[in-house]
Design an enzyme around this catalytic site. Structure first.
Site, PDB file in Angstrom:
ATOM      1  N   CYS A   1       0.896  -1.242  -0.015  1.00 29.37           N
ATOM      2  CA  CYS A   1      -0.044  -0.108  -0.146  1.00 29.37           C
ATOM      3  C   CYS A   1       0.824   1.223   0.156  1.00 29.37           C
ATOM      4  O   CYS A   1       1.556   1.316  -0.913  1.00 29.37           O
ATOM      5  CB  CYS A   1      -0.936  -0.021   1.253  1.00 29.37           C
ATOM      6  SG  CYS A   1      -2.382   1.113   1.094  1.00 29.37           S
TER       7      CYS A   1
ATOM      8  N   HIS B   1      -3.543  -5.671   0.896  1.00 25.96           N
ATOM      9  CA  HIS B   1      -2.863  -5.923   2.239  1.00 25.96           C
ATOM     10  C   HIS B   1      -2.723  -7.513   2.750  1.00 25.96           C
ATOM     11  O   HIS B   1      -3.786  -7.981   3.189  1.00 25.96           O
ATOM     12  CB  HIS B   1      -3.235  -5.214   3.369  1.00 25.96           C
ATOM     13  CG  HIS B   1      -3.364  -3.722   3.281  1.00 25.96           C
ATOM     14  ND1 HIS B   1      -2.459  -3.115   4.078  1.00 25.96           N
ATOM     15  CD2 HIS B   1      -4.084  -2.719   2.634  1.00 25.96           C
ATOM     16  CE1 HIS B   1      -2.304  -1.912   4.117  1.00 25.96           C
ATOM     17  NE2 HIS B   1      -3.248  -1.815   3.117  1.00 25.96           N
TER      18      HIS B   1
ATOM     19  N   GLU C   1      -0.946  -9.024   4.908  1.00 28.52           N
ATOM     20  CA  GLU C   1      -0.919  -8.960   6.292  1.00 28.52           C
ATOM     21  C   GLU C   1      -2.357  -9.127   6.959  1.00 28.52           C
ATOM     22  O   GLU C   1      -2.339  -9.479   8.116  1.00 28.52           O
ATOM     23  CB  GLU C   1       0.205  -8.218   7.085  1.00 28.52           C
ATOM     24  CG  GLU C   1      -0.638  -6.487   7.060  1.00 28.52           C
ATOM     25  CD  GLU C   1      -0.746  -5.857   5.806  1.00 28.52           C
ATOM     26  OE1 GLU C   1      -0.998  -4.503   6.003  1.00 28.52           O
ATOM     27  OE2 GLU C   1      -0.522  -6.390   4.735  1.00 28.52           O
TER      28      GLU C   1
END
Length: 225
Positions: free
Chosen positions: A87, A196, A198
Site C-alpha cells: 500500500c 494488504h 498481512e
C-alpha cells in the site's frame, strides 16, 4: 530463520500488523526499523508497510523516499535481497525508483476499504511460489491513491517482462491500468502491491490467502541459505 525488518515512518500504521505475521504467526525474527536508521545489513527481507508516511503530505511516499533508511533499502535491493512494499509502501517504492510507474488518486476520488479478488499472474517468484499461476485469491484493500499508472512504453515493458504479479479480478476497484494490483522489478526481488496480505494471514480475520505470500518467502530464503 529469515530475519525481517519492518520500516517505521512517522505515520506508518500497518507496521505492527506486518510484524504480527512474521514474528508471531511465522515465528521469524523481526525488527522494527525506525526510518532514521542507516544499518540494515542484518536483514534478509525489508518490508515497507502501509499507512500515511509523513501524513501523505506533498504526495504519497514522496517525503518518505528521502528518509535516511531508504538509501539502505535501495542498496539492499540492488544486492538482490528481498523488499516488499504494501500500500503506502508500494507508493514509497515507486517514489524511490525501485519500481516503475506511480500510484495516483482512485478513479472515483474516494477512499476504498474492501476485500477484493486478485489473480496471481506468476507462481515462479519467491513471493508467489505457494500459489498457482492463475489462482484467484482474496485480499483486503484500503487506499485513496491506489490507481496504478504508467505511460504506454513503461506499461508495455512491464507486461512483456512479466512484471505484473497481481491483477484485480472482475471489477477494477480504483481504475488501475490493466487491472494492475502488484508488480515486481525486473529481477523479481522487489515487490510492490496495493492489497494488504498481512490483513489476510490469521484465520480469525476471515481468510489466510495473504499468509502464503510470507510463508513462501520464508521457504525461499531458507533454501538460499
Amino acid at each position: 530463520m529469515t530475519k525481517f525488518g519492518v520500516i517505521v515512518f512517522p505515520g506508518s500504521n500497518c507496521d505492527r500488523d506486518v510484524a504480527y505475521v512474521t514474528r508471531d504467526i511465522l515465528k521469524q525474527p523481526t525488527r522494527m526499523v525506525w526510518h532514521q536508521e542507516t544499518d540494515i545489513a542484518d536483514l534478509d527481507v525489508v518490508i515497507i508497510p502501509g499507512g500515511f508516511s509523513y501524513g501523505d503530505y506533498l504526495r504519497c511516499g514522496a517525503i518518505a523516499r528521502f528518509s535516511p533508511v531508504m538509501q539502505q533499502v535501495i542498496e539492499h535491493a540492488q544486492k538482490g535481497k528481498f523488499v516488499l512494499g504494501i500500500c503506502n509502501g508500494f507508493q514509497v517504492l515507486t517514489e524511490a525508483g525501485l519500481l516503475p510507474g506511480a500510484l495516483v488518486r482512485n478513479r472515483d476520488l474516494h477512499f476504498i476499504c474492501d476485500r477484493v479478488p486478485l489473480k496471481v499472474e506468476r507462481s515462479d517468484l519467491a513471493w508467489t511460489q505457494t500459489y498457482a499461476a492463475g489462482e484467484i485469491i482474496t485480499l483486503p484493500i484500503a487506499h485513496g491513491e491506489g490507481r496504478f499508472y504508467a505511460d504506454r512504453a513503461t506499461l508495455s515493458k512491464l507486461e512483456d517482462n512479466g512484471q505484473v504479479v497481481f491483477r484485480y479480478e472482475g471489477e477494477n476497484p480504483n481504475g488501475s491500468v490493466n487491472n494492475i494490483a502488484g508488480i515486481c522489478n525486473s529481477t523479481g526481488n522487489v515487490l510492490g502491491m496495493m492489497p494488504h496480505p498481512e490483513r489476510a494471514a490469521d484465520p480469525s480475520l476471515g481468510g489466510t490467502d495473504g499468509l502464503k505470500l510470507f510463508a513462501g518467502l520464508v521457504e525461499k530464503v531458507a533454501a538460499l541459505v
